[in-house]
Design an enzyme around this catalytic site. Structure first.
Site, PDB file in Angstrom:
ATOM      1  N   LYS A   1      40.556  54.221 -68.645  1.00  0.00           N
ATOM      2  CA  LYS A   1      41.416  53.495 -69.579  1.00  0.00           C
ATOM      3  C   LYS A   1      42.842  53.405 -69.067  1.00  0.00           C
ATOM      4  CE  LYS A   1      39.772  53.823 -74.066  1.00  0.00           C
ATOM      5  NZ  LYS A   1      39.807  54.247 -75.476  1.00  0.00           N
TER       6      LYS A   1
ATOM      7  N   ASP B   1      31.425  59.213 -68.464  1.00  0.00           N
ATOM      8  CA  ASP B   1      31.422  57.877 -69.065  1.00  0.00           C
ATOM      9  C   ASP B   1      32.800  57.223 -69.009  1.00  0.00           C
ATOM     10  OD1 ASP B   1      32.467  59.732 -70.841  1.00  0.00           O
ATOM     11  OD2 ASP B   1      31.407  58.955 -72.584  1.00  0.00           O
TER      12      ASP B   1
ATOM     13  N   ASP C   1      39.930  58.876 -70.336  1.00  0.00           N
ATOM     14  CA  ASP C   1      40.912  58.310 -71.259  1.00  0.00           C
ATOM     15  C   ASP C   1      42.286  58.872 -70.873  1.00  0.00           C
ATOM     16  OD1 ASP C   1      42.440  57.682 -73.589  1.00  0.00           O
ATOM     17  OD2 ASP C   1      40.606  57.384 -74.709  1.00  0.00           O
TER      18      ASP C   1
HETATM   19  N1  HPA Z   1      34.989  55.052 -76.501  1.00  0.00           N
HETATM   20  C1  HPA Z   1      34.173  56.125 -76.663  1.00  0.00           C
HETATM   21  N2  HPA Z   1      34.545  57.362 -76.413  1.00  0.00           N
HETATM   22  C2  HPA Z   1      35.807  57.559 -75.967  1.00  0.00           C
HETATM   23  C3  HPA Z   1      36.693  56.501 -75.776  1.00  0.00           C
HETATM   24  C4  HPA Z   1      36.267  55.180 -76.054  1.00  0.00           C
HETATM   25  O1  HPA Z   1      37.008  54.174 -75.924  1.00  0.00           O
HETATM   26  N3  HPA Z   1      37.856  57.045 -75.311  1.00  0.00           N
HETATM   27  C5  HPA Z   1      37.651  58.405 -75.246  1.00  0.00           C
HETATM   28  N4  HPA Z   1      36.423  58.715 -75.641  1.00  0.00           N
END
Ligand code: HPA
Ligand code: MG
Length: 211
Positions: free
Chosen positions: A159, A128, A131
């Protein structure tokens, strides 16, 4: 690429579940845009991996929507073009130790016996969000122990964060600012997975669903 000053869209412009009406600030990436971008990623994956047998590995829970929709687009290409990608599917969950802080130490739960990968298969992981990138880096090290021919990673979101370890997936849907986003299977303490759009959470929402 979504810029740092992207304001998103008013909630009133879209359909939002009533139970989240006060819990969100803005719609950040509308569902239709996610799908349109995913369709294009399918084409790029076909171009790069067409003809090879792959194991499509879904990293649960957050990856399930991206995985399902992207596979549907790949299946459509398989039916309608001269090239195709024979696929089998597999599913894993990752548990991070240490209070969910991204330490990079993970436990892999589920999945078929990975030693079947040795030397022959290509694997495409579906995630998904990347990060810091620590989790994905650790997972890749783990997978490489089984000597697959190739491992590629498709992540819906990446991100832009100073905490990044510099890891970049092979296929990226959207690059997003360093803000917490939810929806389309991404959660905040398990909530908001049942939301079509990717949204920014409100202060009310943060408080209401605090762990
Ligand atoms: N949203 C949801 N889960 C996550 C995020 C985020 O921005 N960053 C790392 N895990
Ligand atoms: Mg989560």
């Amino acid at each position: 690429m979504i810029s740092d000053d992207e304001q998103g869209y008013d909630l009133d412009l879209f359909c939002i579940p009533k139970h989240y009406a006060d819990d969100l600030e803005k719609v950040y990436i509308p569902h239709g845009l996610i799908l349109d971008r995913t369709e294009r990623l399918a084409r790029e994956i076909m171009k790069e991996m067409g003809g090879h047998h792959i194991v499509a590995l879904c990293v649960l829970k957050g990856g399930y929507k991206f995985f399902a929709d992207l596979l549907d687009y790949i299946k459509a290409l398989n039916r309608n073009s001269d090239r195709s990608i024979p696929m089998t599917v597999d599913f894993i969950r990752l548990k991070s130790y240490c209070n969910d802080q991204s330490t990079g130490e993970i436990k892999v739960i589920g999945g078929d016996d990975l030693s079947t990968l040795t030397g022959k298969l290509l694997m495409l992981c579906f995630k998904d969000i990347i990060d810091t990138g620590k989790t994905m880096k650790t997972l890749l090290q783990r997978l490489k122990q089984y000597n697959p021919k190739m491992v590629k990673v498709a992540s819906l979101l990446v991100k832009r964060t100073p905490r990044s370890v510099g890891y970049r997936p092979d296929f990226v849907g959207f690059e997003v600012p360093d803000k917490f986003v939810v929806g389309y299977a991404l959660d905040y303490n398990e909530y908001f997975r049942d939301l079509n759009h990717i949204c920014l959470i409100s202060e009310t929402g943060k408080e209401k669903y605090k762990a």
